[in-house]
Design a protein around this motif. Structure first.
Motif, mmCIF file in Angstrom:
data_model
loop_
_atom_site.group_PDB
_atom_site.id
_atom_site.type_symbol
_atom_site.label_atom_id
_atom_site.label_comp_id
_atom_site.label_asym_id
_atom_site.label_seq_id
_atom_site.Cartn_x
_atom_site.Cartn_y
_atom_site.Cartn_z
ATOM 1 N N SER A 382 29.834 118.201 34.148
ATOM 2 C CA SER A 382 30.160 118.710 34.958
ATOM 3 C C SER A 382 30.242 118.798 36.026
ATOM 4 C CB SER A 382 30.154 120.629 34.262
ATOM 5 O OG SER A 382 30.116 120.938 33.065
ATOM 6 N N LEU A 385 33.016 115.576 37.116
ATOM 7 C CA LEU A 385 33.862 115.732 37.238
ATOM 8 C C LEU A 385 34.159 116.894 38.161
ATOM 9 C CD1 LEU A 385 36.245 115.829 35.495
ATOM 10 C CD2 LEU A 385 35.671 117.762 33.797
ATOM 11 N N LEU A 386 33.565 117.361 38.678
ATOM 12 C CA LEU A 386 33.898 119.009 40.101
ATOM 13 C C LEU A 386 34.536 117.846 40.735
ATOM 14 C CD1 LEU A 386 33.621 121.635 40.641
ATOM 15 C CD2 LEU A 386 30.902 121.730 41.062
ATOM 16 N N LYS A 388 35.046 115.190 41.059
ATOM 17 C CA LYS A 388 36.485 114.223 41.080
ATOM 18 C C LYS A 388 37.533 115.426 41.712
ATOM 19 C CE LYS A 388 34.311 110.609 38.170
ATOM 20 N NZ LYS A 388 34.511 109.668 36.617
ATOM 21 N N ARG A 389 37.224 116.411 41.257
ATOM 22 C CA ARG A 389 38.455 117.500 40.813
ATOM 23 C C ARG A 389 38.976 117.525 42.314
ATOM 24 N NH1 ARG A 389 39.464 121.137 36.271
ATOM 25 N NH2 ARG A 389 39.778 119.868 34.431
ATOM 26 N N ILE A 390 37.471 117.783 42.801
ATOM 27 C CA ILE A 390 37.048 118.493 44.470
ATOM 28 C C ILE A 390 37.765 116.998 45.336
ATOM 29 C CG2 ILE A 390 36.411 118.619 46.872
ATOM 30 C CD1 ILE A 390 33.815 120.249 44.354
ATOM 31 N N GLU A 394 42.192 119.264 42.829
ATOM 32 C CA GLU A 394 42.584 120.419 41.858
ATOM 33 C C GLU A 394 41.757 121.856 41.638
ATOM 34 O OE1 GLU A 394 43.474 115.776 39.404
ATOM 35 O OE2 GLU A 394 42.005 117.084 38.697
ATOM 36 N N ASP A 395 42.060 121.947 40.309
ATOM 37 C CA ASP A 395 41.523 123.552 40.211
ATOM 38 C C ASP A 395 40.072 123.094 39.740
ATOM 39 O OD1 ASP A 395 40.746 126.059 40.030
ATOM 40 O OD2 ASP A 395 41.663 126.225 37.793
ATOM 41 N N THR A 396 39.351 123.758 40.113
ATOM 42 C CA THR A 396 37.532 123.658 40.108
ATOM 43 C C THR A 396 37.374 125.517 39.077
ATOM 44 O OG1 THR A 396 36.796 124.689 41.681
ATOM 45 C CG2 THR A 396 37.177 122.190 41.107
ATOM 46 N N ASP A 398 37.925 126.789 36.159
ATOM 47 C CA ASP A 398 36.505 126.335 34.593
ATOM 48 C C ASP A 398 35.456 125.320 34.665
ATOM 49 O OD1 ASP A 398 38.401 123.833 36.055
ATOM 50 O OD2 ASP A 398 38.913 123.379 33.549
ATOM 51 N N ILE A 399 35.538 124.296 35.137
ATOM 52 C CA ILE A 399 34.556 123.699 35.695
ATOM 53 C C ILE A 399 33.344 124.430 36.150
ATOM 54 C CG2 ILE A 399 33.071 121.678 36.727
ATOM 55 C CD1 ILE A 399 35.616 120.271 36.639
ATOM 56 N N LEU A 400 33.394 125.674 36.753
ATOM 57 C CA LEU A 400 32.434 126.272 37.114
ATOM 58 C C LEU A 400 31.583 127.550 36.882
ATOM 59 C CD1 LEU A 400 33.717 127.274 41.335
ATOM 60 C CD2 LEU A 400 31.852 125.473 40.381
#
Length: 580
Positions: A382, A385-386, A388-390, A394-396, A398-400
């Motif tokens: 996670s 992936l977090l 890469k989204r940052i 992108e929205d994080t 759901d990962i958090l």
């Protein structure tokens, strides 16, 4: 002719009296098995024929040093009770030592003895003959104080020797019987000790059990255990038992009113205890105890029995009695056997429990550690992936949220690991599993009554004693019974059965305890996940219960299974490996 006949009459009368006495003695031997009665009758008959006014049977004691009175006639009771002659003293000691019969016309005039026997025999004539079986002397028979101050004659000697032979047979038979009885009692005591040792849970219980076992077999008033620390070269009293000996947990020992303030014996070298002569070890221990304030035990019979492992003294068992002079060799050897065997059995039992404890701990930690990897792996993925989204903006959320859930899951696992790492969690002991089941039912009896649930118990006639962690197994049992109660909101029947069974995927038999309810059951699609973490059908449940049950059983090298039919009920079965 008439004069000659009259002269023969006294001899004939005596011979007739002797024959009658011998006949009656023989008849007495076959009519009773009471040794004291037999010996008293033999003395009575001998006195009647010889005209003696006092008589006694004296036996050599187990030490071989003294003669004591076994039967007597014509003596004051207090004299009989306190007479104990050294083998090297008095007429009786002389005859017992030489094994030769003796006839003395006047005790006071005999240069060998003179007035040493005056209290018992005055200046009278006396006969003393040995009690013999083959060449072995058991004791002596004494006749003295012939009526009217007369003197015993040579014809009295063979008669008394005959009576002594009969008495010796009686005594030997009695001793053989007592010996067999004693051996049987010793065997039974050692057998009971070996049966009770597996249930002993502390050194204190072991000490008490040894003391009580020995007291049934040997005259012991008190006992004391000493622990030896070779590295520190110290010896410490570790518990006392018996009359006038008290011990409290603060370390104070009170012996016959004397408080032993500092029970630590210092500067005890291994060489001090490595003594082949047991008498030297006894005196060393007695002296060492005196140095720390123990009252003098010099007048007591006192023995020591060291417990040795791999050539090193670990403990010394001490025992004594104020009313004895010393213990014989058999009593000392028996004490050595019982003390050493009890100590060995106790240490083996503790080692077995410790091994079971370590295995349980290892299994449990291994299980939890394996589960810890799962949330760590999820968090690691996670976080990648977090990142890469940052970078992409992108929205994080759901990962958090996932990371937070996994951290909480990880926290639960760590808490469980810490909980299972507590030493008392692994205090294994031998216990009957049925008692844990009954305790669980008793604890939840109000819930059963409130839920209108009846309970039924059925166990096979097998040995249900196992070495387990009773707290963990009890928690598992409570968990299953509670789940069964919750599964029957409209009432029903709870059945707990115990039998020997074999799980489908095992090749050996197990002790199986099944908890069956008549409740709602579990659907087929959910049945495979009931032991998963966080599985629950309760609104307020955590879902950890059945997962912990499975983990506890796995740690005990057992397993748990479930069988359910929706709408009819569920059965959970705990399988315990059978222990030899």
């Amino acid at each position: 002719m008439t004069a000659q006949a009259n002269a023969l009459t006294p001899d004939a009368d005596r011979r007739l009296l002797e024959l009658k006495a011998l006949y009656e003695a023989g008849r007495t031997l076959s009519s009773t098995s009471d040794t004291s009665v037999l010996l008293d009758n033999i003395l009575r008959l001998a006195m009647n024929v010889t005209g003696a006014q006092v008589a006694s049977v004296m036996l050599i004691d187990s030490s071989g040093k003294y003669l004591t009175v076994a039967a007597a006639r014509g003596f004051d009771t207090d004299i009989v009770h306190r007479v104990r002659q050294d083998m090297g003293e008095s007429i009786s000691g002389y005859v017992a030592r030489t094994a030769e019969p003796l006839l003395i016309e006047n005790v006071e005039k005999d240069p060998r003895f003179k007035r040493r026997s005056h209290e018992r025999y005055g200046g009278a004539s006396l006969i003393c003959v040995p009690l013999k079986i083959g060449s072995r002397v058991l004791g002596v028979v004494n006749l003295a104080n012939k009526k009217d101050g007369g003197v015993f004659i040579n014809d009295d000697l063979p008669l008394l020797i005959t009576f002594a032979s009969q008495a010796a047979v009686v005594i030997e038979d009695s001793r053989q019987f007592e010996e067999k009885t004693r051996q049987l009692a010793e065997f039974q005591a050692i057998h009971m000790l070996s049966k009770q040792m597996p249930n002993v849970e502390s050194h204190n219980e072991m000490r008490t059990l040894v003391f009580e076992t020995l007291r049934e077999l040997i005259p012991i008033e008190y006992a004391l255990w000493l622990n030896y620390d070779q590295e520190a070269e110290t010896m410490t009293p570790n518990g006392v038992e018996g009359r006038e000996f008290e011990y409290n947990e603060t370390g104070e020992i009170i012996i016959r009113g004397t408080v032993v303030g500092n029970p630590l014996i210092e500067n005890v070298k291994p060489s001090d205890l490595d003594k082949s002569d047991r008498a030297e070890l006894r005196e060393f221990v007695r002296s060492a105890l005196g140095k720390i304030g123990f009252p003098k035990l010099d007048g007591d019979a006192f023995m020591v029995s060291p417990v040795i492992r791999d050539g090193v003294v670990l403990h010394i068992f001490c025992a004594g009695a104020s009313y004895l002079d010393d213990y014989n060799q058999h009593e000392k050897s028996l004490t050595d056997i019982i003390v050493s065997q009890a100590a060995i059995m106790y240490e083996k039992e503790k080692a077995l429990l410790n091994a079971s404890r370590l295995i349980t701990m290892g299994n449990m930690i291994s299980e939890i550690s394996h589960d810890i990897r799962k949330p760590l792996t999820a968090i690691q993925g996670s976080l990648g992936l977090l990142g890469k989204r940052i970078e992409k903006g992108e929205d994080t959320a759901d990962i958090l949220a996932l990371v937070k859930a996994e951290i909480l899951r990880l926290n639960d696992l760590v808490s469980e690991l810490v909980d299972f790492s507590k030493p008392n969690k692994y205090e294994a002991e031998k216990i009957d599993l049925r008692t844990l089941v009954m305790r669980g039912l008793e604890l939840l009896s109000q819930d059963l009554e409130k839920g209108k649930i009846t309970s039924r118990l059925s166990f096979s006639e097998d040995n249900w004693e196992l070495i387990v962690n009773k707290n963990q197994i009890f928690e598992a049992m409570i968990n299953l019974i509670s789940n069964a109660i919750d599964a029957m909101p409209d009432g029903g029947e709870l059945t707990i059965t115990g039998k020997i069974a074999r799980p489908d995927y095992k090749s050996s038999d197990f002790l199986a305890i099944s908890v069956t309810d008549t409740g709602t059951g579990i659907s087929p699609e959910k049945l495979s996940s009931v032991f998963g973490r966080y599985y629950t059908t309760k609104e307020s449940g955590s879902g950890l219960g059945l997962a912990v049950v499975e983990r506890v059983m796995s740690a005990h090298n057992g397993t748990v299974s479930v069988d359910s039919e929706e709408g009819k009920g569920t059965t959970f079965t705990l399988y315990f490996p059978m222990q030899k």
